[in-house]
Scaffold this motif. Structure first.
Motif, PDB file in Angstrom:
ATOM      1  N   ALA A  52       3.479   6.073  -2.660  1.00  0.00           N
ATOM      2  CA  ALA A  52       3.243   5.898  -1.219  1.00  0.00           C
ATOM      3  C   ALA A  52       1.885   5.241  -0.983  1.00  0.00           C
ATOM      4  O   ALA A  52       1.766   4.316  -0.168  1.00  0.00           O
ATOM      5  CB  ALA A  52       3.319   7.250  -0.510  1.00  0.00           C
ATOM      6  N   ALA A  53       0.856   5.710  -1.690  1.00  0.00           N
ATOM      7  CA  ALA A  53      -0.486   5.132  -1.536  1.00  0.00           C
ATOM      8  C   ALA A  53      -0.497   3.673  -1.955  1.00  0.00           C
ATOM      9  O   ALA A  53      -1.120   2.830  -1.292  1.00  0.00           O
ATOM     10  CB  ALA A  53      -1.487   5.929  -2.372  1.00  0.00           C
ATOM     11  N   ALA A  54       0.205   3.356  -3.041  1.00  0.00           N
ATOM     12  CA  ALA A  54       0.248   1.970  -3.531  1.00  0.00           C
ATOM     13  C   ALA A  54       0.839   1.041  -2.484  1.00  0.00           C
ATOM     14  O   ALA A  54       0.338  -0.072  -2.268  1.00  0.00           O
ATOM     15  CB  ALA A  54       1.060   1.893  -4.826  1.00  0.00           C
ATOM     16  N   SER A  55       1.903   1.485  -1.813  1.00  0.00           N
ATOM     17  CA  SER A  55       2.535   0.624  -0.800  1.00  0.00           C
ATOM     18  C   SER A  55       1.593   0.368   0.362  1.00  0.00           C
ATOM     19  O   SER A  55       1.489  -0.756   0.862  1.00  0.00           O
ATOM     20  CB  SER A  55       3.838   1.255  -0.290  1.00  0.00           C
ATOM     21  N   MET A  56       0.869   1.410   0.792  1.00  0.00           N
ATOM     22  CA  MET A  56      -0.037   1.260   1.935  1.00  0.00           C
ATOM     23  C   MET A  56      -1.216   0.354   1.583  1.00  0.00           C
ATOM     24  O   MET A  56      -1.632  -0.484   2.401  1.00  0.00           O
ATOM     25  CB  MET A  56      -0.522   2.631   2.390  1.00  0.00           C
ATOM     26  N   ILE A  57      -1.769   0.536   0.380  1.00  0.00           N
ATOM     27  CA  ILE A  57      -2.869  -0.319  -0.051  1.00  0.00           C
ATOM     28  C   ILE A  57      -2.413  -1.771  -0.151  1.00  0.00           C
ATOM     29  O   ILE A  57      -3.084  -2.686   0.348  1.00  0.00           O
ATOM     30  CB  ILE A  57      -3.429   0.160  -1.409  1.00  0.00           C
ATOM     31  N   TYR A  58      -1.252  -1.983  -0.781  1.00  0.00           N
ATOM     32  CA  TYR A  58      -0.793  -3.349  -1.002  1.00  0.00           C
ATOM     33  C   TYR A  58      -0.495  -4.057   0.318  1.00  0.00           C
ATOM     34  O   TYR A  58      -0.934  -5.193   0.541  1.00  0.00           O
ATOM     35  CB  TYR A  58       0.462  -3.368  -1.880  1.00  0.00           C
ATOM     36  N   VAL A  59       0.239  -3.398   1.195  1.00  0.00           N
ATOM     37  CA  VAL A  59       0.600  -4.030   2.465  1.00  0.00           C
ATOM     38  C   VAL A  59      -0.661  -4.329   3.282  1.00  0.00           C
ATOM     39  O   VAL A  59      -0.791  -5.412   3.862  1.00  0.00           O
ATOM     40  CB  VAL A  59       1.564  -3.139   3.261  1.00  0.00           C
ATOM     41  N   SER A  60      -1.601  -3.389   3.313  1.00  0.00           N
ATOM     42  CA  SER A  60      -2.823  -3.593   4.090  1.00  0.00           C
ATOM     43  C   SER A  60      -3.644  -4.756   3.545  1.00  0.00           C
ATOM     44  O   SER A  60      -4.061  -5.648   4.297  1.00  0.00           O
ATOM     45  CB  SER A  60      -3.677  -2.324   4.080  1.00  0.00           C
ATOM     46  N   VAL A  61      -3.883  -4.747   2.227  1.00  0.00           N
ATOM     47  CA  VAL A  61      -4.806  -5.704   1.619  1.00  0.00           C
ATOM     48  C   VAL A  61      -4.151  -7.054   1.361  1.00  0.00           C
ATOM     49  O   VAL A  61      -4.764  -8.107   1.570  1.00  0.00           O
ATOM     50  CB  VAL A  61      -5.388  -5.122   0.311  1.00  0.00           C
ATOM     51  N   ALA A  62      -2.892  -7.049   0.909  1.00  0.00           N
ATOM     52  CA  ALA A  62      -2.246  -8.302   0.503  1.00  0.00           C
ATOM     53  C   ALA A  62      -1.521  -9.005   1.645  1.00  0.00           C
ATOM     54  O   ALA A  62      -1.414 -10.233   1.642  1.00  0.00           O
ATOM     55  CB  ALA A  62      -1.262  -8.040  -0.640  1.00  0.00           C
ATOM     56  N   ASP A  63      -1.019  -8.239   2.630  1.00  0.00           N
ATOM     57  CA  ASP A  63      -0.207  -8.849   3.685  1.00  0.00           C
ATOM     58  C   ASP A  63      -0.885  -8.897   5.047  1.00  0.00           C
ATOM     59  O   ASP A  63      -0.814  -9.910   5.740  1.00  0.00           O
ATOM     60  CB  ASP A  63       1.129  -8.101   3.823  1.00  0.00           C
TER      61      ASP A  63
END
Length: 260
Positions: free
Chosen positions: A210-221
């Motif tokens: 769950a944390a990985a998805s939030m970090i990735y979407v925030s930072v990468a998208d």
């Protein structure tokens, strides 16, 4: 009314708490998000960035590393999750380009929306397990735990809703998708009730995804999209709304867990 609730079978208490919690948090998030004007969505995406990163760094990651017996393993799951979401986004990009949908658009063909829903489902699933464990320990503790999770979920659900709108989803579709991910909480509660000891051992790893998805979407998208709007006024609004998103998570966390 509370006394009547506490007299119900524990499994029914768990299910009702999860269903009501999902309905309340999604309804409040939907009410807020439906009142956002379309031209304000890019600015409010900054709030989503703050809420998502605030939830990760102020709540989820500390919980992971406090509960994990092997912190290095949990960290490896976060890294693996980020790489997995990168591969997933590449696959979605390939699909759109393969079908001749290249070009510059204000939204991203739903990529960040789909990824945040995957992560939110994992998070809700874990919340369901936590609620089940609390009710098994003591129904009164279960009620307090459920209320705390509901309060903590509301700003994140608003953030998820705004990510979906930013990603190109219609408002009603976004609301429906949030409702579907809410069912993951019920699924987690049922599985947690049936297999609490075995499932609980995997909570740090589930939260890591769950944390990985939030970090990735925030930072990468989301953040790269904010950088495309370089006007001074918009930049100030972006920083302000990111701070508001983080601040709201911090305030709720401090109110619910004053000794943490």
């Amino acid at each position: 009314m509370m006394a009547t609730f506490l007299q119900l079978p524990v499994l029914l208490q768990v299910v009702l708490a999860c269903v009501l919690g999902s309905v309340v948090s999604i309804a409040i998030a939907g009410f807020v998000a439906f009142r956002v004007k379309a031209h304000w969505i890019p600015t409010f995406v900054s709030f989503a960035v703050g809420a998502l990163l605030g939830a990760v760094f102020l709540d989820i990651l500390p919980h992971i590393f406090e509960e994990a017996k092997q912190p290095g393993r949990a960290a490896a799951f976060i890294l693996a999750g980020i790489l997995a979401f990168f591969v997933l986004e590449k696959a979605l990009l390939w699909r759109h380009h393969h079908h001749g949908e290249e070009g510059v658009h204000e939204h991203d063909h739903g990529r960040s929306g789909w990824m945040i829903m995957v992560g939110d489902s994992f998070h809700n699933f874990t919340d369901g397990i936590i609620i089940a464990g609390a009710f098994i320990a003591d129904p009164k503790v279960g009620v307090v735990t459920a209320l705390a999770i509901i309060a903590h979920e509301i700003p994140q659900e608003v953030g998820d809703f705004l990510v979906l709108l930013h990603s190109g989803f219609h408002r009603r579709t976004a609301l429906l998708m949030n409702a579907v991910t809410g069912l993951a909480m019920v699924a987690g509660a049922l599985l947690g009730f049936a297999m609490l000891r075995e499932v609980t051992a995997w909570i740090p790893e589930i939260l890591a995804i769950a944390a990985a998805s939030m970090i990735y979407v925030s930072v990468a998208d989301l953040i790269p999209g904010l950088h495309r709007r370089t006007a001074l006024g918009e930049s100030i609004l972006q920083v302000t709304f990111i701070a508001l998103g983080i601040g709201l998570i911090a305030l709720i966390h401090a109110a619910l867990f004053p000794h943490v």
